[in-house]
Every structure is written in C-alpha cells, then in structure tokens.
Design a protein around this motif. Structure first.
Motif, mmCIF file in Angstrom:
data_model
loop_
_atom_site.group_PDB
_atom_site.id
_atom_site.type_symbol
_atom_site.label_atom_id
_atom_site.label_comp_id
_atom_site.label_asym_id
_atom_site.label_seq_id
_atom_site.Cartn_x
_atom_site.Cartn_y
_atom_site.Cartn_z
ATOM 1 N N ARG A 18 0.108 1.096 -8.697
ATOM 2 C CA ARG A 18 -0.186 0.925 -7.200
ATOM 3 C C ARG A 18 -1.635 0.395 -6.978
ATOM 4 O O ARG A 18 -2.507 0.579 -7.621
ATOM 5 C CB ARG A 18 -0.270 2.214 -6.463
ATOM 6 C CG ARG A 18 -0.351 2.057 -4.990
ATOM 7 C CD ARG A 18 -0.227 3.345 -4.161
ATOM 8 N NE ARG A 18 1.142 3.946 -4.689
ATOM 9 C CZ ARG A 18 2.378 3.697 -4.091
ATOM 10 N NH1 ARG A 18 2.433 2.865 -3.185
ATOM 11 N NH2 ARG A 18 3.533 4.449 -4.365
ATOM 12 N N ILE A 20 -4.823 -0.416 -5.650
ATOM 13 C CA ILE A 20 -5.746 0.324 -4.899
ATOM 14 C C ILE A 20 -7.006 -0.412 -4.115
ATOM 15 O O ILE A 20 -7.771 0.091 -3.456
ATOM 16 C CB ILE A 20 -6.349 1.492 -5.995
ATOM 17 C CG1 ILE A 20 -7.295 0.824 -6.853
ATOM 18 C CG2 ILE A 20 -5.478 2.269 -6.281
ATOM 19 C CD1 ILE A 20 -7.815 1.882 -8.001
ATOM 20 N N LYS A 21 -7.262 -1.803 -4.661
ATOM 21 C CA LYS A 21 -8.251 -2.603 -4.241
ATOM 22 C C LYS A 21 -7.988 -3.928 -4.619
ATOM 23 O O LYS A 21 -7.304 -4.249 -5.717
ATOM 24 C CB LYS A 21 -9.502 -2.056 -4.918
ATOM 25 C CG LYS A 21 -10.783 -3.056 -4.366
ATOM 26 C CD LYS A 21 -11.984 -2.630 -5.418
ATOM 27 C CE LYS A 21 -13.181 -3.463 -4.932
ATOM 28 N NZ LYS A 21 -14.327 -2.971 -5.645
ATOM 29 N N ASP A 38 -3.824 1.036 -10.215
ATOM 30 C CA ASP A 38 -3.855 2.344 -10.686
ATOM 31 C C ASP A 38 -2.265 2.686 -11.410
ATOM 32 O O ASP A 38 -1.236 2.589 -10.495
ATOM 33 C CB ASP A 38 -3.982 3.395 -9.680
ATOM 34 C CG ASP A 38 -4.086 4.768 -10.173
ATOM 35 O OD1 ASP A 38 -3.757 5.272 -11.621
ATOM 36 O OD2 ASP A 38 -4.434 5.682 -9.392
ATOM 37 N N ASP A 59 -5.564 -7.201 2.296
ATOM 38 C CA ASP A 59 -5.118 -6.117 3.094
ATOM 39 C C ASP A 59 -3.488 -5.675 2.833
ATOM 40 O O ASP A 59 -3.181 -4.990 2.999
ATOM 41 C CB ASP A 59 -5.240 -6.465 4.508
ATOM 42 C CG ASP A 59 -6.801 -6.412 5.076
ATOM 43 O OD1 ASP A 59 -7.449 -5.473 4.335
ATOM 44 O OD2 ASP A 59 -7.102 -6.806 6.161
ATOM 45 N N THR A 60 -2.835 -6.825 2.762
ATOM 46 C CA THR A 60 -1.132 -6.715 2.542
ATOM 47 C C THR A 60 -0.869 -6.206 1.192
ATOM 48 O O THR A 60 0.209 -5.650 1.209
ATOM 49 C CB THR A 60 -0.647 -7.847 2.934
ATOM 50 O OG1 THR A 60 -0.928 -9.167 1.880
ATOM 51 C CG2 THR A 60 -0.615 -8.442 4.376
ATOM 52 N N THR A 62 -3.022 -4.155 -0.793
ATOM 53 C CA THR A 62 -3.516 -2.627 -1.138
ATOM 54 C C THR A 62 -2.603 -1.824 -0.866
ATOM 55 O O THR A 62 -1.943 -1.723 0.574
ATOM 56 C CB THR A 62 -4.863 -2.575 -0.256
ATOM 57 O OG1 THR A 62 -5.822 -3.656 -0.901
ATOM 58 C CG2 THR A 62 -5.397 -1.171 -0.517
ATOM 59 N N GLY A 63 -2.132 -0.828 -1.569
ATOM 60 C CA GLY A 63 -1.239 0.242 -1.235
ATOM 61 C C GLY A 63 0.190 -0.020 -1.775
ATOM 62 O O GLY A 63 1.015 0.584 -1.916
ATOM 63 N N ARG A 64 0.280 -1.322 -2.325
ATOM 64 C CA ARG A 64 1.609 -1.744 -2.555
ATOM 65 C C ARG A 64 1.976 -1.642 -4.240
ATOM 66 O O ARG A 64 0.902 -1.574 -4.905
ATOM 67 C CB ARG A 64 1.939 -3.124 -2.655
ATOM 68 C CG ARG A 64 1.842 -3.748 -1.009
ATOM 69 C CD ARG A 64 2.119 -5.170 -1.261
ATOM 70 N NE ARG A 64 3.366 -5.380 -1.828
ATOM 71 C CZ ARG A 64 4.326 -6.371 -1.237
ATOM 72 N NH1 ARG A 64 4.049 -6.825 -0.015
ATOM 73 N NH2 ARG A 64 5.556 -6.450 -1.781
ATOM 74 N N GLN A 65 3.149 -1.120 -4.505
ATOM 75 C CA GLN A 65 3.737 -0.933 -5.949
ATOM 76 C C GLN A 65 3.656 -2.379 -6.413
ATOM 77 O O GLN A 65 4.425 -3.278 -5.824
ATOM 78 C CB GLN A 65 4.739 -0.015 -6.224
ATOM 79 C CG GLN A 65 4.279 1.266 -5.821
ATOM 80 C CD GLN A 65 5.647 2.239 -6.592
ATOM 81 O OE1 GLN A 65 6.636 2.091 -6.232
ATOM 82 N NE2 GLN A 65 5.150 3.219 -7.319
ATOM 83 N N GLU A 104 10.681 3.612 -4.154
ATOM 84 C CA GLU A 104 8.897 4.160 -4.979
ATOM 85 C C GLU A 104 9.122 4.844 -6.238
ATOM 86 O O GLU A 104 10.370 5.304 -6.605
ATOM 87 C CB GLU A 104 8.656 5.467 -3.994
ATOM 88 C CG GLU A 104 7.839 5.040 -2.668
ATOM 89 C CD GLU A 104 6.560 4.420 -3.227
ATOM 90 O OE1 GLU A 104 5.531 5.067 -3.980
ATOM 91 O OE2 GLU A 104 6.233 3.461 -2.712
ATOM 92 N N SER A 107 3.598 5.930 -10.822
ATOM 93 C CA SER A 107 2.636 4.987 -11.228
ATOM 94 C C SER A 107 2.583 5.358 -12.708
ATOM 95 O O SER A 107 2.727 6.209 -13.185
ATOM 96 C CB SER A 107 1.017 5.427 -10.817
ATOM 97 O OG SER A 107 1.067 4.887 -9.328
#
Length: 112
Positions: A18, A20-21, A38, A59-60, A62-65, A104, A107
């Motif tokens: 994922r 994270i940054k 991560d 922004d798009t 971050t948070g994606r797998q 989903e 990780s």
C-alpha cells in the motif's frame, strides 16, 4: 522472447503493498514520483521512483494497493535510492498504468 523455467519465475518476488507516501521527484531526468510502499510486517516500508506522472499524482496514489518486485538490488536514481520496482504496463500512448490487485489483499501478499 526466451522461455524460462517455473523455478526461474519463482525467484522473482512480487508482492502487494500500500502506498503510504508519494511526492514529486523534480531531480529525475524524466517526470517521476518518489513512492513509499508498505509491504507489511515481513518486508516493511520500501521506496521507489516511478515514471507514472501521466496517470497518477501523489494525492491519487497515496492509499492505493500496488504490485512490486521486492527482491531486486537497490538502484541509485539521481539522489534517491530505489529499493523496489513498481509493476505497470503501457497504455496506448506509452504512459505507465500500474498493475494492481482487483480486490483488497493483505500487504506483503506474494503473487503466485
């Protein structure tokens, strides 16, 4: 393209992680992003640079797998050490589209 054995394929460690940054990488020769991923407890956070700015912003992303090869040796990209290789395929214009799980997953899950 030359054939490889299944054993050779299994040497490539592809994992899900994922983001994270992510941030711009203005020092890169080609438009790129710095990305921190991560991969869970076993592998932890690894970083990479990726030429993916046609379809993704910090922004798009971050948070994606994402999927990445985690067992290549680190590679110096300008002032940044890239530790993994994000996986993607070119769209009709040659811009990279990331390879991602369609559901989903935990990780660090290994592709097989």
């Amino acid at each position: 393209m030359a054939e490889i054995s299944f054993d050779d394929f299994m040497k490539v460690d592809i994992r899900t992680g994922r983001v994270i940054k992510a941030e711009p990488f203005p020092e890169a020769r080609n438009p790129s992003l710095k990305v921190w991923i991560d991969f869970g407890e076993e592998i932890g956070v690894r970083k990479t640079s990726a030429q993916i700015t046609e379809h993704y912003t910090p922004d798009t992303l971050t948070g994606r797998q994402v999927m990445a090869v985690v067992n290549f040796p680190p590679r110096q990209i300008g002032p940044f050490m890239s530790e993994v290789l994000l996986l993607g395929v070119p769209d009709e214009n040659g811009a990279v589209v990331l390879v991602v799980p369609d559901q989903e997953t935990p990780s660090g899950g290994r592709m097989h």
